[in-house]
Design an enzyme around this catalytic site. Structure first.
Site, short mmCIF file in Angstrom:
data_model
loop_
_atom_site.label_atom_id
_atom_site.label_comp_id
_atom_site.label_asym_id
_atom_site.label_seq_id
_atom_site.Cartn_x
_atom_site.Cartn_y
_atom_site.Cartn_z
N ASP A 1 0.84 -1.19 0.00
CA ASP A 1 0.00 0.00 0.00
C ASP A 1 0.88 1.24 0.00
O ASP A 1 1.19 1.81 1.04
CB ASP A 1 -0.92 -0.02 1.22
CG ASP A 1 -1.92 1.12 1.21
OD1 ASP A 1 -2.04 1.81 0.18
OD2 ASP A 1 -2.59 1.33 2.25
N GLY A 2 1.29 1.65 -1.21
CA GLY A 2 2.10 2.86 -1.35
C GLY A 2 1.42 3.93 -2.16
O GLY A 2 1.94 5.04 -2.28
N LYS A 3 0.27 3.59 -2.76
CA LYS A 3 -0.52 4.55 -3.55
C LYS A 3 0.35 5.26 -4.58
O LYS A 3 0.31 6.48 -4.73
CB LYS A 3 -1.23 5.54 -2.64
CG LYS A 3 -2.15 4.86 -1.62
CD LYS A 3 -2.76 5.84 -0.65
CE LYS A 3 -3.66 5.15 0.36
NZ LYS A 3 -2.93 4.26 1.28
N ARG A 4 1.12 4.48 -5.32
CA ARG A 4 2.05 5.06 -6.28
C ARG A 4 1.32 5.57 -7.52
O ARG A 4 0.29 5.03 -7.92
CB ARG A 4 3.08 4.01 -6.72
CG ARG A 4 3.94 3.44 -5.59
CD ARG A 4 4.73 4.52 -4.88
NE ARG A 4 5.84 3.97 -4.14
CZ ARG A 4 6.05 4.14 -2.84
NH1 ARG A 4 5.20 4.85 -2.13
NH2 ARG A 4 7.10 3.62 -2.25
#
Length: 298
Positions: free
Chosen positions: A103-106
């Site tokens: 979950d890094g929302k890249r």
């Protein structure tokens, strides 16, 4: 194998749609984890303790879960040792039979998005040989730079048999300011249609796509509306517990089948262990959420 099919198989075999959220705070760890700090710099010691903390929680609550969601910022703030803790935690999840969601929302311009895909789900070719990335089973992605910035991540995940969860309507209170706004059509609806289109080439044998959506559990009415716009997408549903979301209000998310949605919970599970000072206290909270989701999706 198509990610959606892998996920559906895992949901059925583990009888769970629950994802354990791991957002480790180095200043608030299980007592048993602190003993793993060892010697070295502050970052090295903290990272080892964080990895031990996450491993203890996986061991304690993993039997009630189908996956873990690794909040990358909580590891990355510890520098290079923090990335190693992330790698170790992802490996511990897979060793326990759980899917690992990074979950890094890249999200960035296309060539940078491609690099994110290599880092999280693929490999990077070099003159010295391929460098293997995190090997996550799925990633979260930010769509606000547009379709061309999403496509490299979706394609990299698809090539690796991984999945992508695109931010569509998040669980934070400020989400409404942008995601619910628009001239005649909310932004979230436009994003939902884009997710459905991007997922068309990644539909598995059960009719679900490898391109899913992050849809906050805090607004049940919006969950139902999003399901109408994204009938094939797997929903990642944050916001249960501490943010006020309730599993019993999420029925529409599971309309396409038991593998069509994942309920994520972090504080409502982890805090039980922290307050008791022992990892085993996380299991009853996890079991309760798993049972609630399983019954709802029957």
């Amino acid at each position: 194998m198509n990610f959606a099919d892998r996920l559906s198989d895992a949901v059925e075999s583990r009888r769970s749609q629950l994802v354990l959220g791991l957002d480790p705070d180095p200043s608030r760890l299980l007592p048993d984890a602190v003993g793993f700090a060892g010697e070295g710099t502050a970052a090295e010691r903290a990272a080892r303790a964080v990895a031990a903390h996450c491993a203890l929680l996986i061991d304690a609550a993993g039997s009630a879960c189908v996956g873990v969601k690794l909040q990358m910022a909580c590891f990355e703030r510890l520098g290079a040792p923090g990335w190693q803790a992330l790698v170790d935690t992802s490996a511990a999840a897979r060793a326990a039979g759980l899917l690992a969601i990074a979950d890094g929302k890249r999200g960035d311009v296309p060539h940078t998005a491609a690099a994110y895909g290599q880092a999280l789900v693929g490999t990077t070719p070099t003159p010295f040989g391929d460098v293997v990335g995190l090997k996550a089973d799925a990633v979260t992605a930010n769509p606000l730079l547009g379709r061309d910035a999403l496509e490299p991540i979706v394609e990299a995940a698809r090539r690796s048999g991984a999945g992508t969860f695109v931010l569509v309507r998040t669980s934070n209170p400020g989400a409404a300011e942008l995601q619910d706004a628009g001239n005649g059509e909310p932004l979230r609806d436009r994003l939902a249609r884009m997710v459905d289109e991007l997922g068309a080439d990644g539909v598995g044998s059960r009719g679900l796509s490898d391109t899913g959506a992050v849809v906050g559990a805090t607004e049940p009415g919006i969950v139902a509306a999003m399901r109408e716009l994204m009938p094939r997408a797997i929903f990642l549903l944050p916001g249960i517990g501490a943010q006020g979301g309730r599993v019993d209000q999420l029925g529409p998310a599971f309309a396409p089948g038991r593998g069509a949605a994942l309920v994520t919970a972090s504080r409502s599970i982890v805090d039980a262990a922290l307050e008791a000072g022992r990892p085993g206290a996380a299991l009853p909270a996890a079991q309760s959420l798993r049972e609630a989701a399983w019954e709802l999706s029957a």
